[in-house]
Design a protein around this motif. Structure first.
Motif, PDB file in Angstrom:
ATOM      1  N   ARG A  88     -12.938  37.121 -29.361  1.00 28.34           N
ATOM      2  CA  ARG A  88     -11.124  37.855 -28.873  1.00 28.34           C
ATOM      3  C   ARG A  88     -10.900  38.447 -28.026  1.00 28.34           C
ATOM      4  O   ARG A  88     -10.180  38.195 -27.134  1.00 28.34           O
ATOM      5  CB  ARG A  88     -10.237  38.714 -29.829  1.00 28.34           C
ATOM      6  CG  ARG A  88      -9.255  38.514 -30.678  1.00 28.34           C
ATOM      7  CD  ARG A  88      -8.258  39.065 -31.504  1.00 28.34           C
ATOM      8  NE  ARG A  88      -9.494  39.003 -32.473  1.00 28.34           N
ATOM      9  CZ  ARG A  88      -7.932  37.827 -33.654  1.00 28.34           C
ATOM     10  NH1 ARG A  88      -7.587  37.429 -32.352  1.00 28.34           N
ATOM     11  NH2 ARG A  88      -9.119  37.241 -34.375  1.00 28.34           N
ATOM     12  N   ALA A 100     -12.316  28.018 -31.335  1.00 32.52           N
ATOM     13  CA  ALA A 100     -12.816  27.926 -29.657  1.00 32.52           C
ATOM     14  C   ALA A 100     -11.557  26.484 -29.792  1.00 32.52           C
ATOM     15  O   ALA A 100     -11.020  26.488 -30.827  1.00 32.52           O
ATOM     16  CB  ALA A 100     -13.901  26.596 -29.533  1.00 32.52           C
ATOM     17  N   GLU A 101     -10.509  26.660 -28.443  1.00 29.87           N
ATOM     18  CA  GLU A 101      -9.401  25.519 -28.365  1.00 29.87           C
ATOM     19  C   GLU A 101      -9.523  24.586 -27.569  1.00 29.87           C
ATOM     20  O   GLU A 101      -8.601  23.928 -27.724  1.00 29.87           O
ATOM     21  CB  GLU A 101      -8.760  26.627 -27.331  1.00 29.87           C
ATOM     22  CG  GLU A 101      -8.846  27.715 -27.138  1.00 29.87           C
ATOM     23  CD  GLU A 101      -7.695  28.643 -26.087  1.00 29.87           C
ATOM     24  OE1 GLU A 101      -6.919  28.085 -24.561  1.00 29.87           O
ATOM     25  OE2 GLU A 101      -6.816  29.690 -26.489  1.00 29.87           O
ATOM     26  N   ARG A 102     -11.200  23.632 -27.708  1.00 35.56           N
ATOM     27  CA  ARG A 102     -11.150  22.963 -27.994  1.00 35.56           C
ATOM     28  C   ARG A 102     -12.978  22.664 -27.554  1.00 35.56           C
ATOM     29  O   ARG A 102     -13.453  23.077 -27.516  1.00 35.56           O
ATOM     30  CB  ARG A 102     -10.445  22.128 -25.767  1.00 35.56           C
ATOM     31  CG  ARG A 102     -11.092  22.452 -24.657  1.00 35.56           C
ATOM     32  CD  ARG A 102     -11.076  21.802 -23.765  1.00 35.56           C
ATOM     33  NE  ARG A 102     -11.722  22.045 -22.246  1.00 35.56           N
ATOM     34  CZ  ARG A 102     -12.659  22.083 -22.003  1.00 35.56           C
ATOM     35  NH1 ARG A 102     -13.357  22.335 -22.610  1.00 35.56           N
ATOM     36  NH2 ARG A 102     -12.882  22.354 -21.053  1.00 35.56           N
ATOM     37  N   GLN A 162     -13.278  30.565 -23.785  1.00 36.89           N
ATOM     38  CA  GLN A 162     -13.048  29.993 -24.267  1.00 36.89           C
ATOM     39  C   GLN A 162     -13.667  28.492 -23.422  1.00 36.89           C
ATOM     40  O   GLN A 162     -13.870  28.869 -22.082  1.00 36.89           O
ATOM     41  CB  GLN A 162     -11.577  29.815 -23.958  1.00 36.89           C
ATOM     42  CG  GLN A 162     -10.874  30.469 -24.914  1.00 36.89           C
ATOM     43  CD  GLN A 162     -10.399  29.350 -26.043  1.00 36.89           C
ATOM     44  OE1 GLN A 162     -11.239  28.633 -26.355  1.00 36.89           O
ATOM     45  NE2 GLN A 162     -10.712  30.108 -27.194  1.00 36.89           N
ATOM     46  N   GLU A 165     -12.574  27.913 -19.182  1.00 36.53           N
ATOM     47  CA  GLU A 165     -11.834  29.012 -19.141  1.00 36.53           C
ATOM     48  C   GLU A 165     -13.213  30.309 -17.178  1.00 36.53           C
ATOM     49  O   GLU A 165     -12.643  30.537 -17.045  1.00 36.53           O
ATOM     50  CB  GLU A 165     -12.064  30.045 -19.598  1.00 36.53           C
ATOM     51  CG  GLU A 165     -11.198  31.233 -19.810  1.00 36.53           C
ATOM     52  CD  GLU A 165     -11.298  32.238 -20.450  1.00 36.53           C
ATOM     53  OE1 GLU A 165     -10.993  32.858 -20.638  1.00 36.53           O
ATOM     54  OE2 GLU A 165     -11.303  31.896 -21.777  1.00 36.53           O
TER      55      GLU A 165
END
Length: 352
Positions: A88, A100-102, A162, A165
């Motif tokens: 986080r 994970a966002e992707r 991420q 990122e």
């Protein structure tokens, strides 16, 4: 220029090579160890992070052949990365995570934007050490893990950032080694030998020293890190370190750099992409303490000032200037972080 550093004992020996067009100049100076025999042009050096450039090129061979997609999730080949979680906060505890966002892609691995790498999070670094992953620091000692077990353990770690990122050195290369082997259906070194080393005549390059008598001794300052006699590079590794595990000679690596510059290994489009800065301004700024000012990252190489290339932490530097075709390679046995500033400044010049 370099003779003074050998005479004063800063380095026991070195090999420098500069080429442009059909002209190549080589200097061979000093000894393989402070108490060893003289360096020869075919002496073997631990080229450490030069390995990253070769492994990036191997990845692009698979992309050229449409066997690997740059932006597709790698989870089909690396199911261990199918469901990564992310801290986080980058400096937070390891149990405070979000999904994970992707998905992670091959491009993330090549650009070191996997989300894992040399971390300033003490808890993450400690956990990596406990898992015997050996992704931080010099490639000595080796991990005892086999590739599948190494990958399984890596997947138990949360990502620090991420995917895509942030630039973090250099776990992406370790993972690429496993990915290449799975795509190719053969061990990493076997693929490198068939598709890069043998076609380019790189007879002496590999994860094991082909001739123990030609292996140099590696130093950190004046202290021996890995002796020629009894070196870990005299036996095959259980985990071929795609981030820093190769040994090579100056002529072998010159053959690789010439293939990038003049063709014969990758498509022109693949070379152009590999040697183009892939970072955003914010990522480049965040990485500037490692990469240097106004320097970005392609695939396995740094990019900036009209040049591309990289360094091997155990004592090597390489750069190519495409505009005039100049290639400069320097191999020593002394770890870069123990070089005096003046040697590093002179050795980092575009050509000698």
């Amino acid at each position: 220029m370099f003779q003074t550093y050998v005479d004063s004992g800063v380095v026991p020996g070195l090999i420098s090579l500069t080429s442009r067009g059909d002209e190549t100049r080589v200097e061979v100076l000093g000894r393989t160890a402070y108490d060893g025999p003289e360096v020869q042009r075919d002496s073997l050096f631990r080229v450490s992070s030069f390995t990253k450039s070769i492994v990036a090129a191997a990845t692009m061979i698979l992309v050229d052949e449409l066997r690997l997609s740059m932006d597709a999730p790698v989870a089909d080949l690396l199911p261990e990365l199918a469901h990564p979680v992310v801290l986080r906060r980058p400096d937070g505890p390891l149990d405070d995570t979000v999904p994970a966002e992707r998905p992670v892609t091959a491009r993330d691995l090549l650009t070191f934007r996997l989300g894992l790498g040399e971390s300033d999070n003490p808890a993450l670094r400690q956990r990596e050490e406990e898992l015997d992953l050996h992704t931080f620091g010099p490639p000595v000692p080796r991990t005892a893990l086999e590739p599948d077990e190494w990958m399984r353990r890596l997947a138990t770690l949360p990502l620090q950032y991420q995917p895509g990122e942030q630039w973090l050195y250099s776990t992406g290369s370790h993972v690429l080694g496993v990915l290449i082997a799975r795509v190719a259906g053969q061990p990493l070194e076997e693929f490198l030998r068939e598709r890069i080393f043998e076609p380019l005549g790189m007879r002496d390059t590999g994860f094991t020293a082909v001739d123990p008598a030609r292996l140099t001794t590696a130093y950190v300052g004046d202290d021996v890190l890995d002796p020629a006699a009894g070196s870990q590079w005299l036996t095959p590794p259980s985990f071929p370190d795609a981030s820093g595990g190769l040994v090579s000679t100056v002529d072998d690596f010159h053959a690789f750099t010439r293939a990038l510059l003049h063709g014969g290994l990758l498509s022109p489009a693949a070379v152009a992409e590999m040697t183009t800065d892939q970072l955003t301004p914010a990522q480049r700024e965040a990485a500037s303490g490692f990469l240097g000012p106004d320097t970005g990252w392609g695939y396995g190489v740094s990019v900036g000032g009209g040049r591309y290339g990289w360094a091997g932490g155990l004592g090597s530097l390489w750069s190519t200037t495409p505009a005039d075709g100049t290639i400069s390679i320097l191999l020593t046995q002394r770890a870069l972080w123990t070089w005096p500033e003046e040697l590093f400044a002179e050795a980092s010049a575009p050509a000698w």
